[in-house]
Design an enzyme around this catalytic site. Structure first.
Site, PDB file in Angstrom:
ATOM      1  N   CYS A  40       0.797  -1.231   0.000  1.00 31.38           N
ATOM      2  CA  CYS A  40       0.000   0.000   0.000  1.00 31.38           C
ATOM      3  C   CYS A  40       0.829   1.281   0.000  1.00 31.38           C
ATOM      4  CB  CYS A  40      -0.928  -0.006   1.208  1.00 31.38           C
ATOM      5  SG  CYS A  40      -1.956  -1.469   1.242  1.00 31.38           S
TER       6      CYS A  40
HETATM    7  C1  UGA Z   1      -1.208   0.740   5.382  1.00 34.84           C
HETATM    8  C2  UGA Z   1      -1.956   1.748   6.277  1.00 34.84           C
HETATM    9  O1  UGA Z   1      -1.355   1.780   7.560  1.00 34.84           O
HETATM   10  C3  UGA Z   1      -3.443   1.365   6.417  1.00 34.84           C
HETATM   11  O2  UGA Z   1      -4.135   2.353   7.170  1.00 34.84           O
HETATM   12  C4  UGA Z   1      -4.056   1.261   5.007  1.00 34.84           C
HETATM   13  O3  UGA Z   1      -5.412   0.850   5.064  1.00 34.84           O
HETATM   14  C5  UGA Z   1      -3.287   0.236   4.203  1.00 34.84           C
HETATM   15  O4  UGA Z   1      -1.894   0.647   4.130  1.00 34.84           O
HETATM   16  C6  UGA Z   1      -3.886   0.189   2.817  1.00 34.84           C
HETATM   17  O5  UGA Z   1      -3.780   1.176   2.096  1.00 34.84           O
HETATM   18  O6  UGA Z   1      -4.555  -0.801   2.506  1.00 34.84           O
HETATM   19  P1  UGA Z   1      -0.143  -1.683   5.803  1.00 34.84           P
HETATM   20  O7  UGA Z   1       0.461  -1.550   4.440  1.00 34.84           O
HETATM   21  O8  UGA Z   1      -0.823  -2.944   6.158  1.00 34.84           O
HETATM   22  O9  UGA Z   1      -1.239  -0.515   6.058  1.00 34.84           O
HETATM   23  O10 UGA Z   1       1.019  -1.498   6.857  1.00 34.84           O
HETATM   24  P2  UGA Z   1       1.543  -0.371   7.860  1.00 34.84           P
HETATM   25  O11 UGA Z   1       1.266  -0.809   9.233  1.00 34.84           O
HETATM   26  O12 UGA Z   1       1.077   0.965   7.458  1.00 34.84           O
HETATM   27  O13 UGA Z   1       3.109  -0.480   7.611  1.00 34.84           O
HETATM   28  C7  UGA Z   1       3.672  -0.165   6.327  1.00 34.84           C
HETATM   29  C8  UGA Z   1       5.170  -0.234   6.375  1.00 34.84           C
HETATM   30  O14 UGA Z   1       5.685   0.837   7.179  1.00 34.84           O
HETATM   31  C9  UGA Z   1       5.752  -1.519   6.984  1.00 34.84           C
HETATM   32  O15 UGA Z   1       6.830  -1.953   6.176  1.00 34.84           O
HETATM   33  C10 UGA Z   1       6.258  -1.094   8.345  1.00 34.84           C
HETATM   34  O16 UGA Z   1       7.359  -1.853   8.781  1.00 34.84           O
HETATM   35  C11 UGA Z   1       6.653   0.355   8.087  1.00 34.84           C
HETATM   36  N1  UGA Z   1       6.648   1.197   9.296  1.00 34.84           N
HETATM   37  C12 UGA Z   1       5.492   1.448   9.954  1.00 34.84           C
HETATM   38  C13 UGA Z   1       7.835   1.765   9.725  1.00 34.84           C
HETATM   39  O17 UGA Z   1       8.907   1.566   9.123  1.00 34.84           O
HETATM   40  N2  UGA Z   1       7.810   2.581  10.837  1.00 34.84           N
HETATM   41  C14 UGA Z   1       6.678   2.848  11.516  1.00 34.84           C
HETATM   42  O18 UGA Z   1       6.732   3.609  12.513  1.00 34.84           O
HETATM   43  C15 UGA Z   1       5.485   2.253  11.063  1.00 34.84           C
END
Ligand code: UGA
Length: 457
Positions: free
Chosen positions: A273
């Site tokens: 995403c």
């Molecule tokens: C993301 C959004 O958080 C959701 O709200 C949205 O619905 C979804 O995309 C979508 O568009 O369907 P997701 O891709 O499941 O959700 O994962 P996230 O929890 O957002 O994490 C994304 C990436 O960011 C991961 O690789 C995670 O490791 C990284 N991340 C997250 C960081 O490096 N640091 C952080 O503080 C948080």
């Protein structure tokens, strides 16, 4: 629940939404062209790993609340509301590929042509502003011979669920956004959610269609910006001895205007995403002749972040040729087996390019990783097996299982206990006393006697 719902598309969003509705007693029919996938869903087996999903899917299928069909028409004719949750992947230019949205709209239109009575269509897929009005509406009208706002309703209802906690996010969202084509469409969708959440319905905002579409992009782009921002700060921290980005995150996160979430520095954002949506918003912005300089920088920081772990490995090992590296974690984040844009991949590719041998371990993503990395690396069945005789270990995903490892686990199993914490899961003080320890965003004094000399490079 009084409504009957159909869902076109059985990815994370489609299946978790379907199971969520069905768990509250709503009759749900999901549709996919993939007969194998439909068969598996009808046996209660989800096509991907998501905590809690298998149990709940099994239950709702057994109780007759959810079934999966291969013909969209059947799903539409037997229900009152149809959600479109099909994928909107990136094109090589970064802009989104709308072919699945268009074909879903065509199939729904053809089905509506055979249906009497009002039907609501809801776009849940992430689509750029204008898509619901210009593509979905027009396609359905063309194939149904019906008028939007009269014979059928249309909404754009973005989702915000995260992989790894998708069910929780479906059942307890922060808010509901309803982009409505007309009043009746929005009211019908709100009534469905009222029925679903009862007295606990989250705050609901109604907007027009393009606003709802842009809210989703703005949301994901902001999260990506927060991550790249803290990684930018982390990269500065690494150059200042004694400064640790985790302390900075904690401090700035206490400012209510900033908030503590999405300030974990590390390898950057992966998954299906955030990277896709940032690129789509860049392309969309360009199409409006507006220079997306901010988001270009967000993407640029994110792309180089994984390479920092390789540089940290080289700082200790010198040349990587012939070195044995352990990678703990393959999936793009914990609690999922999703390998799409996982940061482990560019790290492993770079290490292989420089001549290292890799053994990797992940609690659930190994099968999916094998289809990408093939036999170029070895796969271990436990963290300990992965660490055996390694010259260096890189933490690429912050699984809880790895948080339990102690310095002695690395010391006892590795040939050279060099640990690079790419996800900031270990306390630096405790680990750096016992091991050669590096972490993203941790400013350390430069090694006076490079370990590479000790290792005979
Ligand atoms: C993301 C959004 O958080 C959701 O709200 C949205 O619905 C979804 O995309 C979508 O568009 O369907 P997701 O891709 O499941 O959700 O994962 P996230 O929890 O957002 O994490 C994304 C990436 O960011 C991961 O690789 C995670 O490791 C990284 N991340 C997250 C960081 O490096 N640091 C952080 O503080 C948080």
């Amino acid at each position: 629940m009084t409504y009957r719902v159909s869902i076109v598309g059985t990815g994370y969003v489609g299946l978790c939404t379907a199971v969520g509705f069905a768990s509250k007693g709503c009759k749900v029919i999901t549709a996919t062209h993939d007969a194998g996938k439909a068969g598996s869903i009808n046996r209660g087996i989800p096509p991907f790993f998501e905590p809690g999903l298998q149990e709940l899917l099994h239950k709702v299928v057994r109780n007759g609340y959810l079934k999966c069909v291969v013909h969209c028409e059947e799903a539409v004719l037997e229900t009152d509301i149809t959600f479109i949750t099909t994928a909107t992947p990136s094109q090589p230019t970064g802009s989104i590929d709308l072919q699945h949205i268009e074909s879903s709209a065509r199939e729904i239109g053809e089905a509506l042509n055979k249906k009497n009575g009002y039907h609501l269509v809801v776009v849940k897929s992430t689509v750029t502003p204008g898509t619901t009005q210009n593509i979905v509406k027009r396609t359905i009208e063309k194939h149904s011979n019906k008028l939007c706002g009269v014979d059928f309703g249309l909404c754009m209802n973005p989702e915000f669920l995260r992989e790894g906690s998708a069910l929780q996010d479906t059942l307890f969202p922060d808010r509901i956004i309803i982009g409505e084509h007309d009043r009746k469409s929005g009211d019908t969708l709100e009534a469905l959610y009222q029925d679903f959440y009862g007295g606990k319905k989250p705050p609901t905002m109604k907007t027009n269609l393009p606003t709802a579409e842009l809210i989703k992009y703005a949301n994901n782009a902001f999260l990506a910006t927060k991550i790249s921002f803290i990684n930018f700060v982390a990269n500065i921290c690494e150059k200042i001895p004694g400064v640790d980005v985790t302390t900075i995150s904690k401090a700035i996160g206490m400012d209510k205007r900033i908030g503590p979430l999405f300030l974990n520095a590390g390898l950057g954002y992966g998954g299906s995403c955030l990277p896709k949506d940032v690129n789509a918003l860049i392309a969309f912005s360009k199409s409006l002749s507006y220079d997306p300089s901010l988001l270009k920088a967000v993407g640029a920081v994110n792309n180089v972040q994984p390479q920092r772990t390789v540089s940290l490995a080289k700082k200790h090992l010198g040349k990587l040729k012939g070195k044995q590296i352990a990678i703990l974690g393959l999936s793009f984040k914990p609690n999922t087996d999703d390998m799409r844009k996982a940061k482990s991949i560019p790290i492993i590719r770079q290490l292989l390019k420089e001549g290292a041998s890799i053994t990797a371990y992940d609690p659930v993503a190994i099968e999916k990783a094998k289809s990408i990395l093939k036999d170029k690396i070895k796969y271990a069945s436990s963290p300990t097996e992965c660490l055996k005789d390694a010259d260096c270990c890189i933490i690429a995903t912050e699984w809880d299982e790895f948080k339990k490892l102690k310095p002695r686990d690395f010391k006892q199993n590795m040939r050279h206990p060099i640990l690079i914490d790419g996800r900031r899961i270990y306390p630096p003080k405790q680990f750096s006393q016992k091991l050669e320890f590096e972490a993203i965003g941790l400013g350390q004094t430069v090694l006076e006697t490079p370990t590479k000399k000790l290792h005979g490079n």
